[in-house]
Design a protein around this motif. Structure first.
Motif, mmCIF file in Angstrom:
data_model
loop_
_atom_site.group_PDB
_atom_site.id
_atom_site.type_symbol
_atom_site.label_atom_id
_atom_site.label_comp_id
_atom_site.label_asym_id
_atom_site.label_seq_id
_atom_site.Cartn_x
_atom_site.Cartn_y
_atom_site.Cartn_z
ATOM 1 N N GLY A 59 31.085 17.806 15.367
ATOM 2 C CA GLY A 59 30.532 17.453 13.987
ATOM 3 C C GLY A 59 30.701 16.163 13.397
ATOM 4 O O GLY A 59 31.372 15.189 14.251
ATOM 5 N N ASP A 79 29.166 16.848 1.781
ATOM 6 C CA ASP A 79 28.271 17.748 2.286
ATOM 7 C C ASP A 79 28.523 18.904 1.172
ATOM 8 O O ASP A 79 27.193 19.601 1.070
ATOM 9 C CB ASP A 79 29.201 18.399 3.227
ATOM 10 C CG ASP A 79 28.832 17.560 4.807
ATOM 11 O OD1 ASP A 79 28.109 16.587 4.610
ATOM 12 O OD2 ASP A 79 29.349 17.859 5.756
ATOM 13 N N ARG A 81 24.670 20.257 -0.340
ATOM 14 C CA ARG A 81 24.277 21.675 -0.099
ATOM 15 C C ARG A 81 24.319 22.256 -1.481
ATOM 16 O O ARG A 81 23.114 23.232 -1.714
ATOM 17 C CB ARG A 81 25.438 22.381 0.598
ATOM 18 C CG ARG A 81 25.749 22.269 2.190
ATOM 19 C CD ARG A 81 26.564 23.374 2.744
ATOM 20 N NE ARG A 81 26.849 22.949 4.202
ATOM 21 C CZ ARG A 81 27.843 22.258 4.729
ATOM 22 N NH1 ARG A 81 28.752 21.769 3.730
ATOM 23 N NH2 ARG A 81 28.027 22.186 5.818
ATOM 24 N N PRO A 134 18.808 21.154 3.157
ATOM 25 C CA PRO A 134 19.135 22.115 4.268
ATOM 26 C C PRO A 134 19.580 21.048 5.505
ATOM 27 O O PRO A 134 18.969 20.237 6.197
ATOM 28 C CB PRO A 134 17.539 22.108 4.982
ATOM 29 C CG PRO A 134 16.563 21.214 4.198
ATOM 30 C CD PRO A 134 17.415 20.693 2.952
ATOM 31 N N MET A 135 21.099 21.002 5.397
ATOM 32 C CA MET A 135 21.809 20.162 6.192
ATOM 33 C C MET A 135 21.646 20.064 7.542
ATOM 34 O O MET A 135 21.328 18.852 8.214
ATOM 35 C CB MET A 135 23.507 20.297 6.050
ATOM 36 C CG MET A 135 23.692 19.935 4.568
ATOM 37 S SD MET A 135 23.228 18.435 4.011
ATOM 38 C CE MET A 135 24.153 17.313 5.079
ATOM 39 N N ALA A 136 21.524 21.501 8.305
ATOM 40 C CA ALA A 136 21.378 21.259 9.759
ATOM 41 C C ALA A 136 19.732 20.673 10.339
ATOM 42 O O ALA A 136 19.731 19.890 11.118
ATOM 43 C CB ALA A 136 21.392 22.781 10.243
ATOM 44 N N TRP A 137 18.731 21.065 9.479
ATOM 45 C CA TRP A 137 17.662 20.580 9.875
ATOM 46 C C TRP A 137 17.414 18.991 9.636
ATOM 47 O O TRP A 137 16.851 18.282 10.564
ATOM 48 C CB TRP A 137 16.352 21.309 8.621
ATOM 49 C CG TRP A 137 14.994 20.681 9.075
ATOM 50 C CD1 TRP A 137 14.063 21.118 9.978
ATOM 51 C CD2 TRP A 137 14.339 19.780 8.474
ATOM 52 N NE1 TRP A 137 13.031 20.684 9.959
ATOM 53 C CE2 TRP A 137 12.946 19.638 8.990
ATOM 54 C CE3 TRP A 137 14.674 18.854 7.471
ATOM 55 C CZ2 TRP A 137 12.201 18.744 8.671
ATOM 56 C CZ3 TRP A 137 13.684 17.854 7.046
ATOM 57 C CH2 TRP A 137 12.583 17.775 7.606
ATOM 58 N N ARG A 163 19.909 16.714 9.522
ATOM 59 C CA ARG A 163 20.761 15.974 10.596
ATOM 60 C C ARG A 163 20.033 16.171 11.886
ATOM 61 O O ARG A 163 20.127 15.304 12.676
ATOM 62 C CB ARG A 163 22.097 16.822 10.932
ATOM 63 C CG ARG A 163 22.966 16.573 9.614
ATOM 64 C CD ARG A 163 24.581 16.594 10.215
ATOM 65 N NE ARG A 163 25.551 16.090 9.328
ATOM 66 C CZ ARG A 163 26.037 16.910 8.464
ATOM 67 N NH1 ARG A 163 26.047 18.352 8.370
ATOM 68 N NH2 ARG A 163 27.140 16.352 7.462
ATOM 69 N N ASN A 164 19.341 17.029 12.228
ATOM 70 C CA ASN A 164 18.541 17.302 13.620
ATOM 71 C C ASN A 164 17.418 16.032 13.529
ATOM 72 O O ASN A 164 17.270 15.614 14.619
ATOM 73 C CB ASN A 164 18.057 18.639 13.799
ATOM 74 C CG ASN A 164 19.236 19.657 14.263
ATOM 75 O OD1 ASN A 164 20.331 19.365 14.692
ATOM 76 N ND2 ASN A 164 18.764 21.062 13.772
#
Length: 321
Positions: free
Chosen positions: A135, A215, A219, A224-227, A229-230
């Protein structure tokens, strides 16, 4: 800041159009009377696409540098430290070795194929770096993982060149960084990629502002951290891969461009991303003009020049601070 950047870019474009194979040859203003058609052809078929392509490559690198620094909350982050550029170079080397492609005189579909191979290599390198670093929370681990991935992929690119000697000369130019292969096909590939990646980056600008606070804060604000970052990693990989596929490994532009913008104004990530792209285009365009002019008719590798200039600037900033 915006006006100064715009005026500087216009002057850099005029200077770039006025430098030819023999040095300063201002065909833009006074074409030779007997060779007016040839002068016009040189201007619009050689100098104009190279000038525009150089600016686009620099803008892609500047954008990717701002994205990397905002996404990983590290002012030292750039595509080179995260292994993205090395992965892109590896993709280009494999594409050349497997399909016998050469960037000289390549049509738009060939440029698109090189960009696709570079994108896959860049994305794979970034994902490998993130996997090794577990990460983005541990900055030191992230940078070390990026250095390791970059070194390993660079060694694999060198091994590919040794196994397929026919690609050694074009890959050597890519490793040093060159804008000599840029033409209208390269412009046709880079321009839409810059537009798409800039829109992707601006879509995540507010998330980057929240992420700069940590982070937990991001949050709590509903990001939406995962989305995010992707999407931003995808934009980072695509912009870096496109620039590397067309202009080679041009160093320090992605690292220095955001720093130059921040040194003059304090901005949120929306304006910062746009101005970093414009600053990157200006930096690479100025470096390319100097590289073609200072030792004419010989041409210096622009990647070497940007490394010297960028390294000198960062050392000066370190001394000042």
């Amino acid at each position: 800041m915006v006006l100064a950047l715009l005026l500087s870019t216009m002057l850099a474009v005029l200077a770039s159009l006025s430098v030819g194979s023999q040095g300063w040859e201002p065909l833009l203003w006074r074409p030779p009377v007997d060779n007016a058609d040839m002068a016009t052809q040189i201007l619009w078929d050689i100098r104009a696409p190279r000038t525009l392509g150089t600016w686009l490559a620099g803008a892609l690198l500047g954008l990717s540098g701002a994205l990397a620094q905002g996404l990983f909350r590290n002012p030292l982050a750039d595509p080179y430290l995260l292994g993205s550029s090395s992965g892109a170079a590896m993709g280009v080397a494999l594409c050349m070795a497997c399909f016998g492609l050469s960037p000289m005189g390549m049509a738009w579909w060939g440029r698109l194929g090189l960009t696709g191979a570079a994108f896959l290599g860049s994305l794979a390198a970034v994902l490998l770096t993130l996997a090794l670093a577990r990460g983005v929370l541990h900055t030191l681990r992230l940078l070390l993982a990026g250095v390791v991935v970059g070194v390993v992929l660079g060694a694999l690119s060198a091994m590919t060149m040794l196994l397929v000697p026919d690609i050694m000369r074009p890959m050597q130019a890519f490793m040093l960084g060159t804008t000599g292969f840029l033409g209208w096909p390269a412009v046709a590939v880079m321009a839409p990629v810059l537009g798409v990646t800039l829109l992707m980056a601006l879509g995540g600008a507010r998330a980057l502002d929240a992420l700069s606070l940590g982070d937990a804060v991001a949050r709590s604000l509903g990001v939406p951290m995962a989305w995010v970052r992707n999407v931003l990693v995808l934009a980072l990989a695509l912009s870096t891969a496109t620039a590397v596929a067309q202009a080679g490994l041009v160093s320090f532009v992605g690292l220095v461009a955001p720093h130059l913008v921040r040194a003059r104004v304090v901005l949120t990530h929306g304006p910062l991303l746009v101005l970093s792209a414009a600053m990157g285009g200006l930096l690479l365009l100025c470096a390319d003009t100097v590289a073609r002019w200072v030792w004419a008719p010989q041409e210096l590798p622009v990647g070497v020049l940007t490394a010297v200039m960028g390294g000198g600037y960062l050392l000066w900033r370190m001394h000042r601070s």
